[in-house]
Write an enzyme that holds these catalytic residues in place. Structure first.
Site, PDB file in Angstrom:
ATOM      1  N   GLU A 407      12.087  14.898 -12.748  1.00 42.01           N
ATOM      2  CA  GLU A 407      11.268  13.904 -13.454  1.00 42.01           C
ATOM      3  C   GLU A 407      12.157  12.949 -14.249  1.00 42.01           C
ATOM      4  OE1 GLU A 407       8.013  13.403 -17.064  1.00 42.01           O
ATOM      5  OE2 GLU A 407       8.750  15.400 -16.537  1.00 42.01           O
ATOM      6  N   ASP A 469      18.153  20.007 -29.769  1.00 41.97           N
ATOM      7  CA  ASP A 469      18.147  18.706 -30.444  1.00 41.97           C
ATOM      8  C   ASP A 469      18.227  18.956 -31.949  1.00 41.97           C
ATOM      9  OD1 ASP A 469      17.874  16.120 -31.265  1.00 41.97           O
ATOM     10  OD2 ASP A 469      15.769  15.922 -30.732  1.00 41.97           O
ATOM     11  N   ASP A 471      18.788  16.902 -35.649  1.00 43.80           N
ATOM     12  CA  ASP A 471      18.858  15.631 -36.366  1.00 43.80           C
ATOM     13  C   ASP A 471      19.392  15.867 -37.773  1.00 43.80           C
ATOM     14  OD1 ASP A 471      17.878  14.212 -34.243  1.00 43.80           O
ATOM     15  OD2 ASP A 471      15.790  14.339 -34.895  1.00 43.80           O
TER      16      ASP A 471
END
Length: 749
Positions: A407, A469, A471
């Site tokens: 995808e 992930d 941050d």
């Protein structure tokens, strides 16, 4: 509030450590009444060290049913083996029937069916276990309930109260192999939240839209339609007697329809007068010009009017592009020259006589338009610096069939977002890049079919890289140099700790060694795990691994021995702790001292005493030395909390991963070498060995690449290199080398 307190006594030998630290003990499942399927996602773990407090809210989805939504009503046919219908019960019943039919036997934990014997051990191993593992629920016809009850949970953890420990101490001494576990389940709201489905497009809106469309296209209103019906009825009864009235009504209806053509012609002519010539042929345009020219000559030449220009007309010739440039998905367009031809007409806006211009009919203005003077920081502007060939090799793992099931998500110009895109070959993907010029690329999972068949009932994920992930904005409470999306060298050690802790966890705990760390382009890092075993983890396994990697300060007890994973993480933190503590001045104010002391699990009076002692000193390091002294005194003064130093360090520095990204099988993540649209920085890979020297402010940007492009081209031409692969040179050389080196390791296996 309705609440239930549970106390369980169990033997220590009855449990083992699971994937997640402190996840030994029991699992308590909560389901609506009649739901018999135990889903790990609707459970909470109970053990002897922490007390889970589970808050449940009742929610109910109420759907309209046919013809709006296909769902199962209470009045519909019930299941064979279960009294209550739920979608999960229906799937379980489908699985039971498949095992009965395929294995010709039934496991002891399944409902008893007449004529079906109990499965032997051999049958269970060779047939039942395979069905349980590989059964495809897409073949089951199971609908969601029209009235579906579910629970939304909130879980937090606390320690077993000291009074409870004191009361049970004598019993535990008599039975040393027994452990006690406790849990609290509460329903804070005595009611349920109902979510009612409503029809946005009902039959009345449909009739209204149909009538409006007929009126627009045919020019027939509802009144005209009734008049036609009246004429037909009158004709059947007394048509001859009333023939004159019928003819009059018919002419009126036909006249209404006949008004469309003259109205359309008038509209097109008006559009041409205003400067647009779409929809008219050349003869009609020329006729309009001549009519207006005649009117122009008959008027006073001193009249001032406001003029409307025609659209742009391109020059036939344009400056040639450089010899080394060819069509690519992100090549900047050359400088264009446009000719603005102005044709003016009087009396178009007769009231606009002030502020106008007097220009002859044949006047023209030539202007230069350089659309790339200030390029937008996006992927389409970095040209041949994007490593397209190794990028495509990675996504398909050198297999076009695998690539066709991957995808892609493109973010196009003006923030147009497209998802579930798939491509059958490297060439097709390359052409899509050239045609759409995406500003950002997100990567998804590899499915069992191409994304073009995503509406298929058995469409599902097969594999996907394990991703993390992190941050830096999630650390705003423990950094003082920057806030929100800003990042600098002072707070970068937090990311260094995250990189090294993640690498250590993946390699030592799970055996994954093919890791790619990528700067996110603005405020954090991404970690991609390329190992085949990691790519093929299923949903529950990803969920368990993600929660194993998520350690919070509340999970650290007061005196128990720390888990090996936490001990290893603290060793990495200790390498950076003193320098980070001093650079951020984490104990520089009374408010910051309070933030740190909240992680100390002691009585408030003790914390106040420590706070007073710390505030006698002026610097952060002196105040921290007070806590270290209290740590050394913990054993002699018999402090209840002996692990507060470790808890503080973990609370400040341990990786704060976005757990939804890691546990989500179909979660998208920005591709390496993309360009962050807000900073223009390229998402470049780096290694854990060089993370301490990595400077987020010195990474390549769209502007730096284009600024140095001409010099780099000369160097490549001098070396007789390939200009179509600039990513092997200049600023991108090192990061691309890291990426290709890792890919070679993956493909070598």
């Amino acid at each position: 509030m309705r609440s239930l307190q549970i106390v369980l006594a169990y033997n220590k030998t009855d449990w083992t450590y699971g994937w997640n630290y402190m996840m030994d003990g029991f699992s308590i499942f909560y389901t609506p009444k009649g739901e018999l399927v135990l889903d790990p996602m609707t459970s909470v773990t109970v053990n002897s060290r922490i007390v889970p407090v589970l808050l449940l809210q009742q929610h109910r989805n109420i759907k309209l049913g046919s013809p709006y939504t296909i769902c199962h009503n209470i009045s519909d046919e019930h299941l064979k083996y279960f009294k209550s219908y739920t979608k999960k019960n229906c799937h379980l019943e489908c699985l039971i029937d498949a095992i009965f039919e395929e294995c010709k036997c039934g496991p002891p934990y399944f409902p008893i069916k007449e004529g079906i014997p109990m499965c032997t051990f051999s049958q269970h191993v060779n047939c039942v276990s395979k069905q349980l593992k590989d059964f495809d629920y897409a073949n089951c016809v199971c609908q969601t309930q029209c009235s579906e009850l579910y629970y939304q949970k909130t879980v937090y953890y606390t320690e077993i109260h000291q009074n409870f420990r004191n009361k049970t101490a004598k019993m535990l001494k008599r039975f040393p192999d027994i452990e006690l576990a406790s849990a609290r389940i509460s329903l804070p709201d005595p009611y349920e939240y109902q979510h009612q489905e409503t029809a946005d497009y009902d039959i009345y809106k449909y009739l209204s839209d149909v009538g409006g469309a007929m009126s627009l296209v045919l020019g027939v209103s509802f009144v005209s339609f009734l008049e036609m019906c009246e004429c037909l009825l009158a004709g059947t009864r007394s048509g001859w007697k009333n023939r004159r009235r019928i003819a009059k009504a018919t002419r009126r209806s036909l006249t209404t329809i006949g008004l469309i053509k003259p109205a359309l012609t008038t509209f097109l002519k008006t559009t041409a007068i205003l400067g647009s010539t779409d929809g008219l042929n050349d003869e009609e345009i020329e006729k309009i010009k001549n009519e207006n020219k005649n009117k122009e000559s008959s008027k006073s030449p001193a009249t001032v009017i406001r003029n409307e220009p025609k659209p742009f007309e391109k020059l036939e010739s344009a400056p040639p592009s450089s010899s080394y440039q060819s069509q690519d998905f992100d090549q900047p367009e050359p400088l264009r020259t446009e000719r603005l031809s102005c044709i003016y007409y009087r009396n178009v806006y007769p009231e606009a006589h002030s502020g106008g211009m007097i220009i002859s009919n044949n006047s023209s203005i030539t202007i230069n338009i350089n659309e790339n003077r200030n390029p937008r920081p996006t992927l389409r502007n970095i040209g041949r610096y994007f490593p397209l060939d190794p990028f495509i090799e990675w996504l398909g793992y050198r297999n076009d069939e695998t690539l066709s099931r991957r995808e892609f998500s493109f973010t196009l110009k003006d923030d147009v977002y497209t998802r579930f895109r798939s491509f059958t070959s490297k060439e097709e993907l390359h052409q899509a890049f050239i045609k759409t010029k995406p500003e950002k690329i997100d990567i998804g999972a590899i499915y069992n079919y191409s994304c073009k068949h995503r509406l298929s009932p058995d469409f599902k994920e097969e594999q996907r890289e394990l991703v993390f992930d992190i941050d830096i904005s999630d650390y705003d409470d423990v950094r003082t140099c920057c806030q929100e999306a800003r990042i600098c060298k002072k707070c970068w050690p937090l990311m260094s700790i995250c990189v090294k802790v993640l690498e250590q966890t993946m390699k030592k705990t799970f055996g994954y060694d093919k890791l790619l760390f990528v700067f996110s382009g603005r405020r954090g890092i991404h970690c991609w795990v390329f190992d085949e075993a990691a790519r093929k983890l299923n949903g529950p396994e990803r969920f368990a691994l993600a929660h194993y990697c998520q350690v919070t300060a509340q999970q650290i007890g007061t005196s128990h021995r720390l888990h090996t994973h936490i001990q290893n993480s603290l060793k990495i933190t200790d390498e950076y702790w003193d320098a980070y503590l001093e650079s951020q001045d984490l104990l520089g104010s009374e408010e910051q001292v309070d933030k740190i002391l909240k992680y100390v699990k002691m009585d408030e009076s003790v914390r106040d005493e420590w706070k007073e002692h710390m505030l006698r000193y002026g610097s952060t390091m002196e105040r921290w030395s007070v806590l270290e002294q209290k740590k050394r005194e913990a054993h002699t003064k018999k402090y209840k909390d002996r692990l507060f130093i470790e808890r503080i360090k973990l609370a400040v520095t341990y990786p704060r991963i976005d757990i939804k990204v890691t546990e989500g099988f179909n979660h998208l993540l920005k591709a390496p070498f993309s360009v962050h649209p807000k900073t223009g920085k390229v998402c470049v890979p780096f290694t854990s060995k060089e993370v301490d020297q990595f400077d987020p402010e010195a990474v390549p940007t769209v502007f730096s690449l284009r600024k140095n492009d001409e010099e780099l081209v000369k160097v490549i031409e001098k070396q007789e290199g390939d200009l179509s692969k600039k990513y092997y040179h200049g600023e991108m050389k090192h990061s691309v080398k890291i990426f290709t080196k890792l890919l070679n390791r993956v493909f070598k296996e």
